[in-house]
Design an enzyme around this catalytic site. Structure first.
Site, PDB file in Angstrom:
ATOM      1  CD  GLU A 271       6.354   8.194  19.277  1.00 29.68           C
ATOM      2  OE1 GLU A 271       5.954   9.169  19.949  1.00 29.68           O
ATOM      3  OE2 GLU A 271       5.648   7.610  18.432  1.00 29.68           O
ATOM      4  CG  HIS A 304       3.155   7.052  26.026  1.00 28.30           C
ATOM      5  ND1 HIS A 304       1.943   6.437  25.894  1.00 28.30           N
ATOM      6  CD2 HIS A 304       3.419   7.622  24.826  1.00 28.30           C
ATOM      7  CE1 HIS A 304       1.494   6.611  24.661  1.00 28.30           C
ATOM      8  NE2 HIS A 304       2.374   7.335  23.982  1.00 28.30           N
ATOM      9  CD  GLU A 305       6.219  10.035  24.378  1.00 27.90           C
ATOM     10  OE1 GLU A 305       6.406   9.550  23.261  1.00 27.90           O
ATOM     11  OE2 GLU A 305       5.115  10.497  24.730  1.00 27.90           O
ATOM     12  CD  GLU A 327       0.738   7.223  20.006  1.00 27.75           C
ATOM     13  OE1 GLU A 327       0.808   6.997  21.230  1.00 27.75           O
ATOM     14  OE2 GLU A 327       1.671   7.772  19.375  1.00 27.75           O
TER      15      GLU A 327
END
Ligand code: TRP
Ligand code: ZN
Length: 921
Positions: A271, A304-305, A327
């Site tokens: 990320e 997610h990223e 996370e």
């Protein structure tokens, strides 16, 4: 060189940094054979820590020069030792330190720091890779403003990218074959979020208008020639950006968002602020190269990223013990994105399946740790199913306890308080508690306790008083983690957990009873969340009109092992009527587990012969089917109903229901009953049950397969995905049929599905099925598949995987042979994961072969790989986690393999920690 015993770090030892870095100006010049990095750090002393020297981390760096405030530093003023540059006092409270180092990206096989991959140079800095680029206080609570100038050959590396905004670029004054670009990131960040790329790439561009009207340039960069495989990733990015605005009110904050795909990458994606770097596996997709699962993986990883931009980047971790802060929360967010954009029930089922296959065994094994561990030796070993997936379950429980609105208020408060800061899990929980008024004091223990709690339930119905009484008991046995804590003199956290138990009571007529707890004036809802906070608690429900079947842990409201005695008939009732789709599936899994464990026990009790070796041409490669007297007709009938429902209702859910518990999950069920894992018996029971269903339900499998024939062009959308999943599940069962039918009627269909022009979902389903069959068509299919795809790396990974996971005898030897195949490359993580992790992690019967051949193979690979890529080697080494749960013969083989690895001179720290814990346990 000797192997150092890995140094253990403790959460309790945290101290704030003695020096802060306000800004970093990097100049990275990439040349053939080396790179030169100049770093100018504006440092200020932390007034709270007097007189501390300036200490910078650095690994695999050749120091060329050091200057302090513009003057060359005398050699007596600094020391380079133990991967650190220490600058002794006296130092002013603010100073500018400039270092120049030389690094060797071309030979950086760790894929951490700056490394070469095919057409360019890429970075990976999380967790501690930045120190492999330059000297720096490499810890996430040091947040600095970064600017970066990259310089490289113009023709070979036309794209020069870094975080933030491009501010200037040009041709090098002294050498017109080279060019440079300068980037500036306005947001202070920890160095693990730094990234740069110098490569030849194709780019897909698009635009996104944020809710407040800000225009953002979106770009997906890929290896030249792959532009036709980027569309799905771009679409996923735009969906994720919109979703985060709508669900959490979070907008993007830079003018550009770039994703760069690279074929050599240790994990899924990273990320880095404004410049994500992705494994190609989570970017590239075309109907003929990627499966439905690949498309969904791309959706989830892109989201997610992207979500990390707020949960991870704007608010980051104080130290790596807090990894789950970003996370667990970000996985929860990508799970919710998945649930909101696909089927919520199917998404949840897949998450729980992953938790049971990957996290429960981890929590029961030698590497057990809580989502916030109190100690670690190598942080890369803690990017685990526990930190990620159990971490997400813990966030989900907070969401369940607070409700959607309460959770949202908690998120808002978290950002209000901590934007721009490096914080702890405690800060997150405090924001949730303060915003909602829900007391999370006891709940915090989930962060500190390892292990999967057991939840024991018993219920009774009193027809006279119309009361249903439910007693819940929680227990949590100590794990290997508590042992490690005790050995190092660390306090062990004890005490009961706060477990949210969502439940419903399903009446004989199939409807949910309204739920009224004793003492309440009236019923409220048909699903209620009980808070179990004591070791044992009893809950009494009133006005229950008829004897109910309790449906516990609806939507899997807590990551626990449920022990609740329910009859086959009760489970069948839940399968048919539970209003909670997850628990309908769960009832089927519990029934299947019961049947399969009976199969395992029956074989062991009767000492039935193991499946004999295949006879040539027999097809299924495993000789005669075992007896089937342990398979109740009621189970077969229930599967038949699932097939009927699949046709008339939701095929995706039916496909999930027909997917029997994995061998690894059955192994844990055996362990939970105090047994020793017999991988042959588990495999034989599971295959026998599949064969039995294939024989008994052949007509239904055929009907469904025919009814679901595709009628439109491939698209990875919800309804098509479900139909393909069910249709291929049916074909998979039909492939368990006896030889005549198999050859006459099933193999031709498998072969047809492999014909060119189809989609990869159907192709790989057919190829994986054929890979289990000892027939000449198998070899033809594998050879015909390889040739046209030999230049499409992600497809060749699948070709390796289906062979690594084959049931056929001789698979270990075949995997060894494949390691010699010209397309195999120990330096490429995707290849290693496809072939080696496929074998060690997804083929338990062959990995745990009684003759030790699987363990020996793993030890050979790990020994060689640990010197090349310690992170990947360490992940493979985790295959040994459960070695103590097997019989003495297997244990002896496993121990020999582990000891052989442990004895390696200079063994990588990552592997040393994993193997050391395995041998200690
Ligand atoms: N932060 C990344 C993620 O979860 C994980 C990651 C990517 C990573 N590459 C890594 C972690 C290399 C350790 C090492 O999205
Ligand atoms: Zn992440």
């Amino acid at each position: 060189m000797r192997t150092e015993t890995p140094v253990t770090l403790y959460l309790k030892d945290y101290t704030p940094p003695a020096w802060r870095v306000n800004s970093v100006d990097l100049h990275v010049a990439i040349h053939d054979g080396h790179a030169e990095v100049r770093a100018r750090l504006a440092c200020t002393r932390n007034p709270a820590v007097a007189d501390a020297p300036l200490v910078l981390d650095g690994e695999a760096l050749q120091l060329l020069s050091v200057t302090l405030d513009g003057a060359a530093l005398d050699a007596t003023r600094y020391v380079v030792a133990d991967d650190r540059l220490t600058i002794a006092g006296p130092l002013p409270d603010a100073c500018v330190l400039e270092t120049v180092v030389r690094i060797d990206p071309d030979r950086n096989t760790h894929l951490s720091g700056l490394y070469r991959s095919r057409d360019g140079y890429f970075t990976q800095c999380e967790a501690e890779g930045f120190r492999r680029i330059t000297f720096f206080p490499d810890r996430p609570d040091v947040m600095a403003r970064f600017s970066c100038t990259i310089e490289a050959d113009r023709a070979r590396f036309p794209h020069l990218l870094s975080n933030g905004n491009p501010v200037a670029a040009g041709v090098c004054a002294d050498d017109a074959t080279r060019h440079w670009a300068r980037w500036d990131d306005p947001y202070a960040k920890p160095c693990y979020l730094f990234a740069l790329v110098a490569a030849k790439l194709d780019v897909l561009e698009d635009e996104f208008l944020t809710a407040s009207g800000h225009k953002v340039r979106l770009a997906v960069y890929v290896e030249p020639g792959k532009l036709d495989q980027c569309g799905h990733a771009m679409a996923a990015l735009k969906k994720a950006m919109r979703w985060d605005e709508q669900r959490f009110g979070l907008e993007y904050d830079l003018d550009q968002y770039m994703i760069v795909a690279v074929g050599d990458f240790n994990m899924g994606a990273m990320e880095n602020k404004g410049l994500n770097i992705f494994n190609t596996k989570y970017v590239l997709a075309r109907p003929d190269t990627a499966t439905d699962a690949d498309y969904q993986g791309i959706d989830r990883v892109v989201a997610h990223e992207y979500f990390h931009n707020w949960t991870g980047n704007r608010v980051t971790c104080r130290d790596w013990f807090q990894l789950s802060l970003k996370e667990g929360l970000t996985v929860f967010r990508d799970q919710e994105f998945g649930a909101d954009t696909h089927s919520r029930a199917v998404t949840r089922i897949q998450e729980v399946r992953a938790l049971r296959v990957g996290q429960f065994p981890e929590d029961a094994g030698p590497m057990a740790h809580p989502i916030r561990p109190a100690s670690y030796a190598e942080i890369n070993n803690f990017y685990t199913a526990t930190v990620y997936n159990k971490g997400a379950e813990v966030i989900r429980m907070i969401h369940t306890l607070l409700g959607r609105d309460g959770f949202r208020r908690g998120m808002d408060l978290y950002f209000q308080r901590h934007d721009g800061q490096a914080v702890t899990c405690e800060d997150f929980v405090a924001a949730m508690q303060d915003a909602s008024g829900v007391d999370l004091t006891q709940f915090r223990r989930w962060y500190a306790r390892a292990g999967t709690p057991r939840l024991t339930a018993s219920g009774t119905y009193d027809a006279a008083t119309k009361r249903y009484t439910l007693t819940l008991t929680q227990t949590l046995a100590p794990t290997a983690y508590e042992k490690r804590l005790a050995e190092s003199g660390q306090p062990v956290v004890e005490g009961t957990l706060h477990i949210p138990v969502a439940l419903g009571l399903v009446l004989p007529n199939g409807h949910d009873a309204p739920l009224k707890l004793a003492g309440e004036a009236e019923a409220a809802g048909t699903t209620r969340v009980l808070s179990l906070t004591e070791p044992t608690q009893t809950f009494v429900f009133e006005d229950v009109p008829d004897a109910p079947v309790a449906s516990l842990l609806r939507d899997f409201s807590a990551p626990v092992q449920l022990e609740f005695e329910q009859t086959d008939a009760e489970l069948a009732h839940l399968m048919a009527h539970d209003s909670d789709a997850f628990n309908r599936w769960e009832a089927g899994q519990r029934l299947a587990t019961r049947v399969l464990l009976a199969g395992v026990n029956a074989q062991q009790r009767a000492a039935l012969p193991r499946p004999p070796l295949p006879q040539a041409g027999e097809g299924r490669g495993e000789g005669n089917a075992l007896g089937s007297d342990w398979i109740p007709d009621a189970f077969v009938a229930a599967c038949g109903r699932v097939l009927d429902d699949g046709l008339n209702g939701d095929p995706a859910l039916a496909a999930e229901a027909l997917n029997l518990p994995a061998e690894a999950v059955l192994a844990e069920a055996v362990v939970a009953q105090g047994g020793t894992i017999d991988p042959e018996a588990i495999h034989a029971a599971r295959v026998s049950l599949r064969r039995h269903l294939a024989a008994r339900l052949r007509d239904k499998f055929e009907t469904v397969w025919n009814a679901l024939a595709p009628s439109e062009a491939y698209a990875p959308d919800g309804s098509q995905v479900g139909q393909r999943a069910l249709r291929n599940a049916c074909l998979g069962y039909l492939a368990e049929s006896e030889a005549d039918y198999l050859k006459a009627s099933v193999v031709p269909r498998l072969t047809a599905q492999l014909a060119p022009g189809g989609n990869m979902t159907d192709e790989i389903a057919a190829l994986a099925t054929l890979a289990n069959l000892d027939l000449p068509e198998r070899e033809t299919a594998l050879a015909d598949f390889y040739a046209p795809w030999r230049n499409e790396a992600l497809v060749i990974d699948k070709w390796f995987s289906v062979q690594a996971t084959s049931r056929l005898p001789g698979t270990a030897a075949h995997v060894r042979a494949l390691m010699q195949h010209p397309a195999f490359d120990l330096k490429n993580p995707n290849r290693v994961y496809a072939l080696i992790r496929g074998f060690c992690g997804a083929n338990p019967r062959h990995f745990h072969a009684a003759d030790g051949s699987g363990y020996a193979l793993a030890a050979d690979v790990i020994s060689e790989l640990q010197a090349i890529n310690p992170q990947v080697a360490s992940r493979i080494a985790r295959s040994f986690d459960r070695w103590r749960q097997f019989d003495a013969g297997r244990q002896a083989h496993a121990r020999a393999a582990l000891e052989r690895i442990a004895a390696i001179e200079g063994l990588a720290k990552d592997v040393a920690e994993v193997v050391g814990n395995a041998l200690k346990a």
